[in-house]
Design a protein around this motif. Structure first.
Motif, PDB file in Angstrom:
ATOM      1  N   PRO A  64     -16.644 -30.239  -1.061  1.00  0.00           N
ATOM      2  CA  PRO A  64     -15.685 -29.195  -1.416  1.00  0.00           C
ATOM      3  C   PRO A  64     -14.717 -30.020  -2.553  1.00  0.00           C
ATOM      4  N   LEU A  65     -14.458 -31.212  -2.180  1.00  0.00           N
ATOM      5  CA  LEU A  65     -13.548 -32.003  -3.006  1.00  0.00           C
ATOM      6  C   LEU A  65     -14.081 -32.276  -4.566  1.00  0.00           C
ATOM      7  N   ILE A  66     -15.509 -32.309  -4.424  1.00  0.00           N
ATOM      8  CA  ILE A  66     -16.071 -32.367  -5.938  1.00  0.00           C
ATOM      9  C   ILE A  66     -16.123 -30.945  -6.799  1.00  0.00           C
ATOM     10  N   GLY A  67     -16.090 -30.040  -5.652  1.00  0.00           N
ATOM     11  CA  GLY A  67     -16.017 -28.420  -6.208  1.00  0.00           C
ATOM     12  C   GLY A  67     -14.631 -28.131  -6.830  1.00  0.00           C
ATOM     13  N   VAL A  68     -13.509 -28.726  -6.167  1.00  0.00           N
ATOM     14  CA  VAL A  68     -12.126 -28.499  -6.719  1.00  0.00           C
ATOM     15  C   VAL A  68     -11.999 -29.092  -7.798  1.00  0.00           C
ATOM     16  N   ILE A  69     -12.538 -30.424  -8.174  1.00  0.00           N
ATOM     17  CA  ILE A  69     -12.230 -31.265  -9.408  1.00  0.00           C
ATOM     18  C   ILE A  69     -13.275 -30.357 -10.399  1.00  0.00           C
ATOM     19  N   ALA A  70     -14.434 -30.106 -10.123  1.00  0.00           N
ATOM     20  CA  ALA A  70     -15.169 -29.522 -11.185  1.00  0.00           C
ATOM     21  C   ALA A  70     -14.771 -28.082 -11.526  1.00  0.00           C
ATOM     22  N   GLY A  71     -14.332 -27.381 -10.575  1.00  0.00           N
ATOM     23  CA  GLY A  71     -13.827 -26.026 -10.661  1.00  0.00           C
ATOM     24  C   GLY A  71     -12.649 -25.858 -11.619  1.00  0.00           C
ATOM     25  N   ASP A  72     -11.827 -27.037 -11.712  1.00  0.00           N
ATOM     26  CA  ASP A  72     -10.594 -26.862 -12.795  1.00  0.00           C
ATOM     27  C   ASP A  72     -11.253 -26.977 -14.112  1.00  0.00           C
ATOM     28  N   ARG A  73     -12.282 -27.860 -14.355  1.00  0.00           N
ATOM     29  CA  ARG A  73     -12.818 -27.931 -15.499  1.00  0.00           C
ATOM     30  C   ARG A  73     -13.670 -26.683 -15.967  1.00  0.00           C
ATOM     31  N   MET A  74     -14.245 -25.781 -15.033  1.00  0.00           N
ATOM     32  CA  MET A  74     -15.014 -24.869 -15.471  1.00  0.00           C
ATOM     33  C   MET A  74     -13.983 -23.495 -15.304  1.00  0.00           C
ATOM     34  N   ARG A  75     -14.556 -22.405 -16.348  1.00  0.00           N
ATOM     35  CA  ARG A  75     -13.643 -21.268 -16.443  1.00  0.00           C
ATOM     36  C   ARG A  75     -13.976 -20.178 -15.493  1.00  0.00           C
ATOM     37  N   PHE A  76     -15.306 -19.942 -15.234  1.00  0.00           N
ATOM     38  CA  PHE A  76     -15.639 -18.910 -14.229  1.00  0.00           C
ATOM     39  C   PHE A  76     -15.542 -17.560 -14.554  1.00  0.00           C
ATOM     40  N   GLY A  77     -15.538 -17.571 -15.973  1.00  0.00           N
ATOM     41  CA  GLY A  77     -15.180 -16.016 -16.633  1.00  0.00           C
ATOM     42  C   GLY A  77     -13.795 -15.765 -16.758  1.00  0.00           C
TER      43      GLY A  77
END
Length: 80
Positions: A64-77
């Motif tokens: 989940p920590l990696i997901g939070v960090i990577a999620g900030d860099r992705m746009r998800f539409g």
């Protein structure tokens, strides 16, 4: 924390929970059985409980920590 970070953390948490379920269902019993059999010959190494603890930390904390960090860099539409 942005919406993308939250969504990435949630997505990676779901992946971690699935990984933990597969490990508990299929791999842990085999590890435990092998460890018990190796105790008879005094050739055991790492305890299965230690491996389970490491998988739990990796699945429930690190992913989940990696997901939070990577999620900030992705746009998800979602437009910026």
């Amino acid at each position: 924390m942005s919406f993308g970070g939250f969504l990435g953390g949630l997505l990676f948490l779901a992946i971690g929970l699935a990984e933990l379920a597969v490990f508990n269902r299929y791999l842990y019993p085999a590890l435990r059985w092998r460890h018990e059999r190796a105790k008879l010959t005094q050739s055991q190494c790492v305890r299965p409980a230690t491996i389970l603890a490491l998988v739990r930390v990796q699945s429930l904390v690190l992913l989940p920590l990696i997901g939070v960090i990577a999620g900030d860099r992705m746009r998800f539409g979602v437009p910026a």
